[in-house]
Write an enzyme that holds these catalytic residues in place. Structure first.
Site, PDB file in Angstrom:
ATOM      1  NE  ARG A 143      30.130  53.294  88.282  1.00 29.40           N
ATOM      2  CZ  ARG A 143      29.026  53.932  88.610  1.00 29.40           C
ATOM      3  NH1 ARG A 143      27.943  53.243  88.934  1.00 29.40           N
ATOM      4  NH2 ARG A 143      28.975  55.248  88.657  1.00 29.40           N
ATOM      5  NE  ARG A 183      10.756  91.555  84.698  1.00 27.60           N
ATOM      6  CZ  ARG A 183      10.638  90.253  84.515  1.00 27.60           C
ATOM      7  NH1 ARG A 183       9.940  89.806  83.469  1.00 27.60           N
ATOM      8  NH2 ARG A 183      11.192  89.399  85.350  1.00 27.60           N
ATOM      9  NE  ARG A 199      21.674  57.233  87.072  1.00 24.82           N
ATOM     10  CZ  ARG A 199      21.360  55.949  87.008  1.00 24.82           C
ATOM     11  NH1 ARG A 199      22.120  55.121  86.318  1.00 24.82           N
ATOM     12  NH2 ARG A 199      20.300  55.476  87.612  1.00 24.82           N
ATOM     13  CB  THR A 247      22.240  58.088  94.433  1.00 20.12           C
ATOM     14  OG1 THR A 247      22.321  58.849  93.216  1.00 20.12           O
ATOM     15  CG2 THR A 247      20.774  57.831  94.734  1.00 20.12           C
ATOM     16  CB  ILE A 248      24.046  63.478  94.440  1.00 18.40           C
ATOM     17  CG1 ILE A 248      24.451  63.235  92.976  1.00 18.40           C
ATOM     18  CG2 ILE A 248      25.231  63.298  95.372  1.00 18.40           C
ATOM     19  CD1 ILE A 248      25.394  64.288  92.420  1.00 18.40           C
ATOM     20  CG  ASP A 249      21.832  60.783  90.327  1.00 16.69           C
ATOM     21  OD1 ASP A 249      22.481  61.842  90.267  1.00 16.69           O
ATOM     22  OD2 ASP A 249      22.246  59.699  89.865  1.00 16.69           O
ATOM     23  CG  ASP A 283      19.466  52.914  89.290  1.00 18.08           C
ATOM     24  OD1 ASP A 283      20.671  53.218  89.373  1.00 18.08           O
ATOM     25  OD2 ASP A 283      18.811  53.053  88.235  1.00 18.08           O
ATOM     26  N   GLY A 284      21.750  51.000  90.524  1.00 19.10           N
ATOM     27  CA  GLY A 284      22.640  49.931  90.066  1.00 19.10           C
ATOM     28  C   GLY A 284      23.074  49.042  91.213  1.00 19.10           C
ATOM     29  CB  SER A 285      24.169  49.863  94.657  1.00 19.01           C
ATOM     30  OG  SER A 285      25.204  50.708  94.202  1.00 19.01           O
ATOM     31  N   GLY A 342      28.301  55.391  92.236  1.00 13.91           N
ATOM     32  CA  GLY A 342      28.796  56.733  92.500  1.00 13.91           C
ATOM     33  C   GLY A 342      28.754  57.060  93.984  1.00 13.91           C
ATOM     34  CG  ASP A 381      18.120  58.015  90.614  1.00 15.44           C
ATOM     35  OD1 ASP A 381      18.564  57.711  91.743  1.00 15.44           O
ATOM     36  OD2 ASP A 381      18.704  57.705  89.553  1.00 15.44           O
TER      37      ASP A 381
END
Length: 319
Positions: free
Chosen positions: A72, A211, A171, A125-127, A103-105, A11, A129
């Site tokens: 991919r 409230r 993700r 990655t924007i994740d 992580d896939g990369s 991504g 992670d």
């Protein structure tokens, strides 16, 4: 080392272009050739490779996406595909490879590393992670994109006295939802690292309603499920008008923030320095605002953890 290759995979993330620029210009500064590999690992297998110059990366630091494109590749997951990739690298005289992605990369980079080809992973990655770094390239920009959307949604939520469930990407990681929820003043934040307690969410909404509070923002990380499902539960059990916004791929686009541009520049240059010192099989990252590197295989084996302090703070402030 006479030539280095650079590719982006998986991504896209804002700041990837800044990282490419850093790799290219660092190589040229050190008087070595640099090759851009287009379309990720599939492009590597297919030989979509060309030498880059200073001008090749001019006027890209402010642009989102990736000038090298991404894709991919199922073929690269096979030993035959990996062999083709290394053959192409050898054909072009490339001695080391910088891989920018998630992580896939990184897993792809480990495959080449295991076969003796030096690779350095740059986390993009924007994740957010990737273990081994406090922040990944693109996270800050995506976070600000989410915040801008949340601020706008809160305006209309207030005007119509509604509950809004906002679904963000990430993700299996909840960083984007957690940071955006805290910065955006969300009443509840649902992330995969914590078991979702719908009763607590409903109780908090009900307590606010009693409230005099007529609107709420519920931040939902995609890793815990669909915001639509949570919105339906709120509507059914509390009989309060509830709407859903799924921000989707808007979070991956846009001009990178200054933080992401600086981070990408630092990590890209560090990756080149490592290769020039004949070091491979590593990833670069940022920890306590210092550039660090870790064994890429060991880093991937570690578990990503969400910031406990931020999660507790968000609960404390959303009473």
């Amino acid at each position: 080392m006479k030539a280095i290759g650079v590719l982006t995979s998986g991504g896209d993330a804002p700041g990837m272009n800044a990282a490419i620029r850093s790799v290219v210009r660092s190589c040229i500064y050190h008087d070595i050739k640099v090759f851009g590999i287009y379309y990720g690992y599939q492009g590597l297998i297919n030989g979509n490779i060309e030498e880059l110059t200073i001008g090749s990366v001019g006027d890209i630091i402010q642009k989102g996406g990736t000038m090298l494109y991404s894709s991919r590749s199922e073929e690269f997951k096979t030993p035959e595909g990996q062999k083709k990739a290394i053959e192409q690298l050898n054909n072009y005289g490339i001695d080391g490879l910088v891989v920018i992605g998630g992580d896939g990369s990184f897993k792809g980079a480990t495959k080449l590393t295991e076969q003796g080809f030096p690779c350095i992973g740059v986390p993009g990655t924007i994740d957010n992670d990737i273990p081994g770094t406090d922040y990944t390239i693109g996270f800050d920009t995506a976070l600000n994109t989410v915040i801008q959307a949340v601020d706008k949604i809160r305006d209309t939520a207030t005007s119509h006295e509604r509950i809004y469930a906002i679904e963000v990407m990430g993700r299996d990681a909840g960083d984007l939802a957690l940071w955006a929820g805290l910065a955006g003043g969300a009443e509840s934040i649902l992330i995969p690292e914590r078991e979702s307690n719908m009763d607590e969410v409903l109780e908090k909404i009900q307590r606010g309603h009693e409230r005099g509070k007529r609107h709420s923002i519920i931040m939902v990380a995609e890793g815990v499920g669909s915001a639509v499902d949570y919105a339906e539960q709120i509507q059914d059990k509390l009989n309060l008008s509830t709407r859903v916004t799924v921000l989707g791929h808007t979070q991956r686009g846009g001009s990178p923030t200054a933080n992401d541009r600086v981070l990408a520049s630092r990590l890209g240059a560090s990756a080149v320095d490592l290769l020039l010192n004949n070091k491979g099989g590593l990833m670069v990252g940022i920890e306590n605002n210092k550039v660090v590197h870790h064994d890429i295989i060991e880093a991937l084996q570690r578990e990503h953890k969400v910031d406990e302090g931020l999660y507790q703070l968000s609960n404390q402030l959303s009473i």
